[in-house]
Scaffold this motif. Structure first.
Motif, PDB file in Angstrom:
ATOM      1  N   LEU A  46      21.448  60.725  11.058  1.00 49.33           N
ATOM      2  CA  LEU A  46      22.646  61.127  10.336  1.00 49.33           C
ATOM      3  C   LEU A  46      22.439  60.996   8.830  1.00 49.33           C
ATOM      4  N   VAL A  51      28.496  61.646   2.748  1.00 51.22           N
ATOM      5  CA  VAL A  51      28.574  62.463   3.959  1.00 51.22           C
ATOM      6  C   VAL A  51      29.760  63.430   3.882  1.00 51.22           C
ATOM      7  N   ARG A  52      29.465  64.665   4.235  1.00 42.99           N
ATOM      8  CA  ARG A  52      30.478  65.719   4.301  1.00 42.99           C
ATOM      9  C   ARG A  52      30.432  66.291   5.712  1.00 42.99           C
ATOM     10  N   VAL A  53      31.589  66.405   6.358  1.00 48.65           N
ATOM     11  CA  VAL A  53      31.683  66.950   7.707  1.00 48.65           C
ATOM     12  C   VAL A  53      32.392  68.293   7.626  1.00 48.65           C
ATOM     13  N   ASP A 127      29.082  70.145  11.533  1.00 47.74           N
ATOM     14  CA  ASP A 127      27.923  69.820  10.692  1.00 47.74           C
ATOM     15  C   ASP A 127      28.208  68.522   9.964  1.00 47.74           C
ATOM     16  N   GLN A 128      27.168  67.701   9.807  1.00 53.47           N
ATOM     17  CA  GLN A 128      27.231  66.496   8.976  1.00 53.47           C
ATOM     18  C   GLN A 128      26.130  66.610   7.947  1.00 53.47           C
TER      19      GLN A 128
END
Length: 141
Positions: A46, A51-53, A127-128
């Motif tokens: 990860l 972090v953007r989801v 998406d991560q």
């Protein structure tokens, strides 16, 4: 704390805990898939910072294909309908995913996909990524 205040606090805690228990009795959880590896057998990794989801839907017409591409970060897909063949461009190994399948895409490996059925492939995709980096890179021709 006075004893009446203690009793009131204990009573409220009990009511809160039983209310939670009753609420949970009305919830049914059905695990659909458990995975620890990507489609090509890699351990799932990860993003580590910023972090953007992103949650998306994809629709792929019958017999249409996606060009060779790769994902530098984790991508998960749930096949809502159709049959999608994903081929690792490096090993030429393929998997066909059908309605109800959960896919953990390969990370940083070139691959392509094709709708191999007569119905539209519909995917829910998560998406991560780190920061503003995109999670789909196309291979130059």
């Amino acid at each position: 704390m006075r004893s009446s205040a203690k009793l009131a606090a204990i009573g409220l805690a009990f009511i809160a805990s039983t209310a939670t228990a009753f609420a949970l009795e009305a919830v049914t959880v059905t695990p659909l898939a458990t995975k620890t590896e990507t489609a090509s057998g890699q351990p799932i990794t990860l993003p580590q910072k910023n972090v953007r989801v992103v949650f998306s839907t994809f629709e792929i017409a019958p017999q249409a294909g996606l060009p060779v591409h790769k994902h530098p970060f984790a991508r998960y897909a749930w096949v809502q309908s159709g049959s999608l063949q994903v081929t690792n461009a490096e090993t030429n190994e393929s998997n066909v995913y059908k309605t109800g399948d959960f896919v953990i895409e390969m990370i940083d490996q070139w691959h392509h996909a094709k709708n191999v059925g007569d119905d539209v492939v519909k995917l829910l995709v998560i998406d991560q990524m780190e920061g503003d980096v995109e999670n789909t890179l196309l291979r130059a021709k």
